[in-house]
Every structure is written in structure tokens, then in C-alpha cells.
Write an enzyme that holds these catalytic residues in place. Structure first.
Site, PDB file in Angstrom:
ATOM      1  CG  HIS A 103      -2.606  10.014  10.224  1.00  0.00           C
ATOM      2  ND1 HIS A 103      -3.388   9.140   9.523  1.00  0.00           N
ATOM      3  CD2 HIS A 103      -3.392  10.497  11.217  1.00  0.00           C
ATOM      4  CE1 HIS A 103      -4.610   9.118  10.053  1.00  0.00           C
ATOM      5  NE2 HIS A 103      -4.626   9.929  11.080  1.00  0.00           N
ATOM      6  CD  GLU A 140      -4.862  13.042  12.859  1.00  0.00           C
ATOM      7  OE1 GLU A 140      -5.223  12.144  13.655  1.00  0.00           O
ATOM      8  OE2 GLU A 140      -5.348  13.173  11.715  1.00  0.00           O
ATOM      9  CG  HIS A 195      -5.444   9.130  15.717  1.00  0.00           C
ATOM     10  ND1 HIS A 195      -5.172   9.140  14.374  1.00  0.00           N
ATOM     11  CD2 HIS A 195      -5.201   7.863  16.141  1.00  0.00           C
ATOM     12  CE1 HIS A 195      -4.774   7.936  13.991  1.00  0.00           C
ATOM     13  NE2 HIS A 195      -4.788   7.139  15.051  1.00  0.00           N
ATOM     14  CD  GLU A 277      -9.487  10.955  16.664  1.00  0.00           C
ATOM     15  OE1 GLU A 277      -8.789  11.993  16.543  1.00  0.00           O
ATOM     16  OE2 GLU A 277      -9.656  10.128  15.749  1.00  0.00           O
TER      17      GLU A 277
END
Length: 313
Positions: A103, A140, A195, A277
Site C-alpha cells: 500500500h 499499515e 503487510h 502479515e
């Protein structure tokens, strides 16, 4: 006889051989000790990331408040890491590693663009998402970019050529299909997409996402499934040890490994690639770790060690 006068010094006591020996030894030791102290201060200076490792120690879908890991807002200034991956400098000379910070920090300003659909081989999917955030607002996108900077430093110290898919240097994106193409075009020896999840409170821990065997449309992962699994297993092991955290308690059946076939970043990759993650931003205990610079350094260290072991075979 008087010893007073300008041309006469009083007699001096003779030094013993032992005293002369001690003087020579001290003269030799003091500079060495001083140099050692200066080296310690130079190499081991305080850093929020903290050097070194912590001393303590089948198919599933991960939840995410900001979308899935394919496309999950602000950039943070990364502190200079002081730790290094295993092996000497030059261990990874000639190797190419692509780091994909999940992102773009500015995605939230370009909702129309990131909501546009792109082809992920098996179907069409949104270009990207804004990602998730902690309850206190730490995004994030800020987390992934910080870890990516730390990870890049560690890998470059080993001699690797490191490329980032984005460095907060573009208005939005790249889209998930372009992220895959960046790794492919670089002929990367390994790609890791960083992430943090956005699952429900109480759901804790990290998990590594592996590509499933997909052969449909423009997607064909068959050649990279096995090496990607090896990469993911090594990262999961080293991440757990470095951060002293446990695999996810909500996906992966306690293994820390999850296989997915719905992520364009994996489906379109022609080189070994995994997602990690690092924790759940929506859980307060995990969030306390994710917002700590010292812990982020340990996270980068664990990921780097898994990559180094994979590339060294």
C-alpha cells in the site's frame, strides 16, 4: 654537604625492575582499551530498532479491514538499522531481492484510481486498497514502508541488489498487477510483500501467504509454488525466532503458513514470492509491537534471515 643550589639536583631513588615492567605494560594496555571503547560506541550506538535477534526466543483467507493483502495510509522515516543478516558482507552478491511494501501512503487520496479493476489472471480485481491501521491511527502503509527500509539496509549489507516496488515516490499504487511485473522484470531471486493484517481484536500473530498452484488465464504459478513455499517456511521460522512472536491464531492452523489463489501479486509472479502479515493492527497487543521501532527492527531481521537462508540454498 648542602644539596641546595642551581647546579645541583638532589639524588633520586632508583626504580625497581618490577616498577619499570608495570609502567611499560600499562602504557601498552591503556591505548588498546581506549580504542576498544571507541569502537563499541561507534558500532553499537543506540538505535530504536536495536541490533541483533531477540533473546527469548492449507488454504485459508485472512481477514482485513482495509481489503486483502493484494492491495491494502502515511510514510514514516525509517531509523537506521544496526543489525545484519547472517553471513559476511557479499554473501548475496549477484542476487536480486524485490521488497514490496504493501500500500502506497497516498492511496487514500486516489480512491478512484485504486478502485479501478485490473486483470490478475483468473479474474479482475481492484488495483489496490488503502490498507488498514491501528486504533490509534498508525497506518499499515507507514508500517510496511518502515520495515521495507530496514530490510533493504540489512540485505544490501550482504551484497544483494534490492529494489522496492514503491517508496512513497508516486501518487498511488502501483496496482497489484504492476507489483508482480516489477519482480518479474527484475528477474528477482526472491520477492517479499510486507503487510500487517486488519482482523478482529483478539486475533493475533503473523502468517506467511504462499501462492497456490494456479494455471488459468494469464496466471501460471506452477513453476514457483515449490520455491515460494521454501522461502515462506524459512521466513516464518526466522521471523518467529527474531520477534519472539507466535504464528497466527486465526488462520493457518498454527503453522504460520497460508496458501491462497486469489491474490494477483502471487498469481502473476513468475519468480519465488510470498506475502507476510507481520501481525494484526486491530489487536491492541499486536499493535503495541507493530508501533515499536525496536520490534520493527526485529521483524526486518527475521525476514532478512529467511531470505538469506533461501538464497544461500
Amino acid at each position: 654537604m648542602s644539596y641546595v643550589g642551581p647546579d645541583f639536583d638532589p639524588p633520586r631513588p632508583r626504580r625497581s625492575p618490577l616498577r619499570r615492567t608495570l609502567t611499560v605494560v600499562l602504557a601498552a594496555l591503556v591505548p588498546g582499551t581506549l580504542l576498544g571503547w571507541l569502537a563499541f560506541e561507534t558500532l553499537g550506538g543506540a538505535d530504536d530498532g536495536g541490533p541483533g535477534r531477540a533473546t527469548g526466543a492449507t488454504s485459508s483467507t485472512a481477514g482485513s479491514a482495509g481489503g486483502d493483502p493484494d492491495g491494502k495510509p502515511g510514510a514514516s522515516a525509517s531509523q537506521s538499522p544496526t543489525a545484519s543478516a547472517p553471513g559476511g558482507a557479499g554473501t548475496l552478491k549477484g542476487k536480486v531481492v524485490v521488497i514490496d511494501p504493501g500500500h502506497n501512503p497516498a492511496n487514500f487520496e486516489h480512491t478512484a484510481e485504486i478502485n479501478s479493476k485490473v486483470d490478475i489472471g483468473t479474474r479482475k480485481k481492484e488495483c489496490d486498497t488503502t490498507g488498514t491501521a491501528t486504533n490509534s491511527g498508525y497506518t499499515e502503509a507507514a508500517f510496511t514502508l518502515d520495515v521495507a527500509h530496514r530490510l533493504r539496509t540489512l540485505l544490501e549489507r550482504q551484497g544483494a541488489t534490492v529494489k522496492l516496488t514503491q517508496d512513497a515516490d508516486r501518487p498511488y499504487g502501483p496496482c497489484i498487477d504492476e507489483r508482480a511485473r516489477i519482480g518479474n522484470s527484475a528477474h528477482a531471486d526472491a520477492v517479499v510483500s510486507v503487510h500487517a493484517d486488519g482482523a478482529a481484536s483478539g486475533q493475533r500473530g503473523f502468517h506467511v501467504i504462499l501462492p497456490g498452484a494456479v494455471h488459468e488465464g494469464g496466471a501460471d504459478t506452477r513453476a514457483v509454488v515449490a520455491p515460494s513455499r521454501e522461502l515462506g517456511e524459512l521466513i516464518a521460522d526466522d521471523f518467529a525466532e527474531s520477534t519472539d512472536t507466535s504464528p497466527s491464531n486465526y488462520v493457518g492452523d498454527g503453522t504460520g503458513l497460508v496458501t491462497r489463489e486469489d491474490l494477483g501479486g502471487l498469481n502473476l509472479s513468475t519468480v519465488p514470492k510470498v506475502f507476510i502479515e507481520c501481525g494484526n493492527m486491530r489487536d491492541t497487543k499486536d499493535a503495541a509491537l507493530l508501533t515499536s521501532g525496536a520490534w520493527r527492527q526485529k521483524a526486518a531481521q527475521g525476514i532478512s534471515e529467511g531470505i538469506v537462508r533461501f538464497l544461500r540454498g
